[in-house]
Design a protein around this motif. Structure first.
Motif, PDB file in Angstrom:
ATOM      1  N   PRO A 185       0.827  -1.199   0.000  1.00  0.00           N
ATOM      2  CA  PRO A 185       0.000   0.000   0.000  1.00  0.00           C
ATOM      3  C   PRO A 185       0.868   1.257   0.000  1.00  0.00           C
ATOM      4  O   PRO A 185       2.078   1.192   0.219  1.00  0.00           O
ATOM      5  CB  PRO A 185      -0.784  -0.092   1.301  1.00  0.00           C
ATOM      6  N   ALA A 186       0.220   2.367  -0.235  1.00  0.00           N
ATOM      7  CA  ALA A 186       0.941   3.633  -0.281  1.00  0.00           C
ATOM      8  C   ALA A 186       1.683   3.887   1.031  1.00  0.00           C
ATOM      9  O   ALA A 186       1.097   3.822   2.106  1.00  0.00           O
ATOM     10  CB  ALA A 186      -0.034   4.777  -0.546  1.00  0.00           C
ATOM     11  N   ALA A 187       2.971   4.123   0.909  1.00  0.00           N
ATOM     12  CA  ALA A 187       3.810   4.449   2.068  1.00  0.00           C
ATOM     13  C   ALA A 187       5.075   5.091   1.531  1.00  0.00           C
ATOM     14  O   ALA A 187       5.551   4.741   0.451  1.00  0.00           O
ATOM     15  CB  ALA A 187       4.153   3.206   2.874  1.00  0.00           C
ATOM     16  N   ARG A 188       5.620   6.027   2.288  1.00  0.00           N
ATOM     17  CA  ARG A 188       6.871   6.650   1.865  1.00  0.00           C
ATOM     18  C   ARG A 188       7.974   5.599   1.782  1.00  0.00           C
ATOM     19  O   ARG A 188       8.726   5.533   0.837  1.00  0.00           O
ATOM     20  CB  ARG A 188       7.273   7.765   2.816  1.00  0.00           C
ATOM     21  N   VAL A 189       8.049   4.759   2.798  1.00  0.00           N
ATOM     22  CA  VAL A 189       9.025   3.670   2.853  1.00  0.00           C
ATOM     23  C   VAL A 189       8.365   2.494   3.559  1.00  0.00           C
ATOM     24  O   VAL A 189       7.543   2.688   4.450  1.00  0.00           O
ATOM     25  CB  VAL A 189      10.289   4.091   3.658  1.00  0.00           C
ATOM     26  N   TRP A 190       8.719   1.283   3.167  1.00  0.00           N
ATOM     27  CA  TRP A 190       8.279   0.103   3.911  1.00  0.00           C
ATOM     28  C   TRP A 190       9.415  -0.902   3.974  1.00  0.00           C
ATOM     29  O   TRP A 190      10.333  -0.875   3.167  1.00  0.00           O
ATOM     30  CB  TRP A 190       7.004  -0.515   3.339  1.00  0.00           C
ATOM     31  N   THR A 191       9.346  -1.757   4.994  1.00  0.00           N
ATOM     32  CA  THR A 191      10.360  -2.790   5.174  1.00  0.00           C
ATOM     33  C   THR A 191       9.668  -4.132   5.392  1.00  0.00           C
ATOM     34  O   THR A 191       8.522  -4.179   5.825  1.00  0.00           O
ATOM     35  CB  THR A 191      11.264  -2.514   6.396  1.00  0.00           C
ATOM     36  N   ILE A 192      10.395  -5.196   5.099  1.00  0.00           N
ATOM     37  CA  ILE A 192       9.926  -6.534   5.419  1.00  0.00           C
ATOM     38  C   ILE A 192      11.094  -7.271   6.058  1.00  0.00           C
ATOM     39  O   ILE A 192      12.224  -7.192   5.575  1.00  0.00           O
ATOM     40  CB  ILE A 192       9.363  -7.278   4.181  1.00  0.00           C
ATOM     41  N   ALA A 193      10.819  -7.938   7.184  1.00  0.00           N
ATOM     42  CA  ALA A 193      11.887  -8.583   7.951  1.00  0.00           C
ATOM     43  C   ALA A 193      11.365  -9.846   8.626  1.00  0.00           C
ATOM     44  O   ALA A 193      10.193  -9.924   8.978  1.00  0.00           O
ATOM     45  CB  ALA A 193      12.433  -7.619   9.001  1.00  0.00           C
ATOM     46  N   PRO A 194      12.262 -10.828   8.837  1.00  0.00           N
ATOM     47  CA  PRO A 194      11.879 -12.058   9.542  1.00  0.00           C
ATOM     48  C   PRO A 194      12.141 -11.937  11.046  1.00  0.00           C
ATOM     49  O   PRO A 194      13.175 -11.436  11.469  1.00  0.00           O
ATOM     50  CB  PRO A 194      12.802 -13.113   8.917  1.00  0.00           C
ATOM     51  N   TYR A 195      11.199 -12.425  11.844  1.00  0.00           N
ATOM     52  CA  TYR A 195      11.301 -12.381  13.298  1.00  0.00           C
ATOM     53  C   TYR A 195      10.996 -13.751  13.888  1.00  0.00           C
ATOM     54  O   TYR A 195      10.329 -14.576  13.262  1.00  0.00           O
ATOM     55  CB  TYR A 195      10.304 -11.369  13.878  1.00  0.00           C
ATOM     56  N   SER A 196      11.443 -13.954  15.112  1.00  0.00           N
ATOM     57  CA  SER A 196      11.055 -15.145  15.870  1.00  0.00           C
ATOM     58  C   SER A 196       9.669 -14.891  16.444  1.00  0.00           C
ATOM     59  O   SER A 196       9.170 -13.757  16.436  1.00  0.00           O
ATOM     60  CB  SER A 196      12.054 -15.406  16.995  1.00  0.00           C
ATOM     61  N   GLN A 197       9.032 -15.925  16.995  1.00  0.00           N
ATOM     62  CA  GLN A 197       7.722 -15.749  17.623  1.00  0.00           C
ATOM     63  C   GLN A 197       7.793 -14.825  18.831  1.00  0.00           C
ATOM     64  O   GLN A 197       6.807 -14.199  19.195  1.00  0.00           O
ATOM     65  CB  GLN A 197       7.163 -17.100  18.067  1.00  0.00           C
ATOM     66  N   GLU A 198       8.965 -14.716  19.438  1.00  0.00           N
ATOM     67  CA  GLU A 198       9.137 -13.853  20.603  1.00  0.00           C
ATOM     68  C   GLU A 198       9.372 -12.399  20.214  1.00  0.00           C
ATOM     69  O   GLU A 198       9.536 -11.545  21.070  1.00  0.00           O
ATOM     70  CB  GLU A 198      10.309 -14.347  21.462  1.00  0.00           C
ATOM     71  N   GLY A 199       9.430 -12.102  18.903  1.00  0.00           N
ATOM     72  CA  GLY A 199       9.599 -10.732  18.446  1.00  0.00           C
ATOM     73  C   GLY A 199      11.033 -10.299  18.243  1.00  0.00           C
ATOM     74  O   GLY A 199      11.320  -9.110  18.138  1.00  0.00           O
ATOM     75  N   ARG A 200      11.957 -11.227  18.144  1.00  0.00           N
ATOM     76  CA  ARG A 200      13.373 -10.911  17.934  1.00  0.00           C
ATOM     77  C   ARG A 200      13.725 -11.036  16.454  1.00  0.00           C
ATOM     78  O   ARG A 200      13.369 -12.022  15.810  1.00  0.00           O
ATOM     79  CB  ARG A 200      14.272 -11.839  18.743  1.00  0.00           C
ATOM     80  N   LEU A 201      14.450 -10.054  15.920  1.00  0.00           N
ATOM     81  CA  LEU A 201      14.886 -10.085  14.528  1.00  0.00           C
ATOM     82  C   LEU A 201      15.789 -11.293  14.307  1.00  0.00           C
ATOM     83  O   LEU A 201      16.724 -11.524  15.061  1.00  0.00           O
ATOM     84  CB  LEU A 201      15.634  -8.799  14.187  1.00  0.00           C
ATOM     85  N   LEU A 202      15.499 -12.077  13.274  1.00  0.00           N
ATOM     86  CA  LEU A 202      16.315 -13.248  12.958  1.00  0.00           C
ATOM     87  C   LEU A 202      17.521 -12.819  12.131  1.00  0.00           C
ATOM     88  O   LEU A 202      17.380 -12.149  11.110  1.00  0.00           O
ATOM     89  CB  LEU A 202      15.497 -14.277  12.163  1.00  0.00           C
ATOM     90  N   GLN A 203      18.682 -13.195  12.579  1.00  0.00           N
ATOM     91  CA  GLN A 203      19.911 -12.886  11.858  1.00  0.00           C
ATOM     92  C   GLN A 203      20.154 -13.995  10.841  1.00  0.00           C
ATOM     93  O   GLN A 203      20.282 -15.156  11.208  1.00  0.00           O
ATOM     94  CB  GLN A 203      21.080 -12.762  12.826  1.00  0.00           C
ATOM     95  N   PRO A 204      20.231 -13.660   9.556  1.00  0.00           N
ATOM     96  CA  PRO A 204      20.280 -14.682   8.515  1.00  0.00           C
ATOM     97  C   PRO A 204      21.649 -15.312   8.292  1.00  0.00           C
ATOM     98  O   PRO A 204      21.765 -16.273   7.564  1.00  0.00           O
ATOM     99  CB  PRO A 204      19.842 -13.920   7.273  1.00  0.00           C
ATOM    100  N   GLY A 205      22.676 -14.801   8.867  1.00  0.00           N
ATOM    101  CA  GLY A 205      24.016 -15.323   8.636  1.00  0.00           C
ATOM    102  C   GLY A 205      24.896 -14.274   8.001  1.00  0.00           C
ATOM    103  O   GLY A 205      24.424 -13.262   7.480  1.00  0.00           O
ATOM    104  N   SER A 206      26.168 -14.518   8.003  1.00  0.00           N
ATOM    105  CA  SER A 206      27.126 -13.537   7.519  1.00  0.00           C
ATOM    106  C   SER A 206      26.965 -13.277   6.025  1.00  0.00           C
ATOM    107  O   SER A 206      26.770 -14.187   5.234  1.00  0.00           O
ATOM    108  CB  SER A 206      28.515 -14.044   7.886  1.00  0.00           C
ATOM    109  N   GLY A 207      27.036 -12.016   5.660  1.00  0.00           N
ATOM    110  CA  GLY A 207      26.947 -11.603   4.263  1.00  0.00           C
ATOM    111  C   GLY A 207      25.530 -11.517   3.717  1.00  0.00           C
ATOM    112  O   GLY A 207      25.346 -11.236   2.542  1.00  0.00           O
TER     113      GLY A 207
END
Length: 194
Positions: free
Chosen positions: A99-121
């Motif tokens: 939808p209309a937005a100046r900026v948007w992001t999409i990111a993976p999280y755990s069920q506890e709300g912590r950002l998942l780190q995908p690995g180096s690089g």
């Protein structure tokens, strides 16, 4: 001595039941103020000063900051379009237009709300500013552990996955409503375990 033991036992039971009932109330009240758009859910008033006490308690429990009413809204999905729980070891496709937005992001999280780190690089999230798009402004994002050409949001490990689509500076809000918003489709492609 017996009275002291009785008091200690009564306090232990009261604290145990009190803690359990508070956690149960937080888990059972997750739908208060929440709206659904396909597999995506949002609580547009979660960041408001007058948000319901359960929303405030859930945010305090996780420790993440939320978007205020004038900043935007965050949609999360823990299931695909068919209702299957999202898993880190599976490959998904997110297709459509935001939808209309100046900026948007999409990111993976755990069920506890912590950002998942995908690995180096690998990048932990994608933004609308660096996304490859088709001529009609639509996009396709591959989500999963296997590298893909184009827009790829890497995940790692195994277990539950929650995707967060955050819209910043958007007309989508609690005041304007989010029920008529069209969000990207989220479909399962395959899981690595079979």
């Amino acid at each position: 001595m017996r009275f002291t033991l009785f008091v200690i036992m009564a306090l232990a039971i009261a604290l145990g039941l009190g803690g359990w009932s508070a956690r149960w109330a937080l888990d059972q009240s997750a739908e208060i103020g929440t709206v659904a758009v396909g597999p995506w859910f949002a609580n547009p008033t979660a960041g408001a000063p007058d948000a319901d006490p359960y929303s405030k308690a859930r945010l305090a429990k996780v420790g993440n900051l939320t978007l205020g009413l004038g900043e935007g809204v965050q949609f999360t999905a823990d299931r695909d379009a068919s209702g299957r729980p999202l898993r880190r070891e599976c490959q998904y496709k997110v297709v459509g237009e935001a939808p209309a937005a100046r900026v948007w992001t999409i990111a993976p999280y755990s069920q506890e709300g912590r950002l998942l780190q995908p690995g180096s690089g690998r990048v932990a999230w994608l933004t609308s500013n660096n996304l490859m798009r088709a001529e009609d402004n639509s996009f396709a994002i591959a989500v999963g552990p296997l590298a893909r050409a184009g827009n790829w949001l890497a995940t790692s490990g195994t277990g539950p996955l929650v995707l967060a689509l955050s819209l910043y500076d958007t007309p989508v809000s609690a005041a304007s409503g989010v029920a008529n918003v069209v969000l990207p489709e989220l479909t399962l492609e395959k899981c690595l375990d079979g």
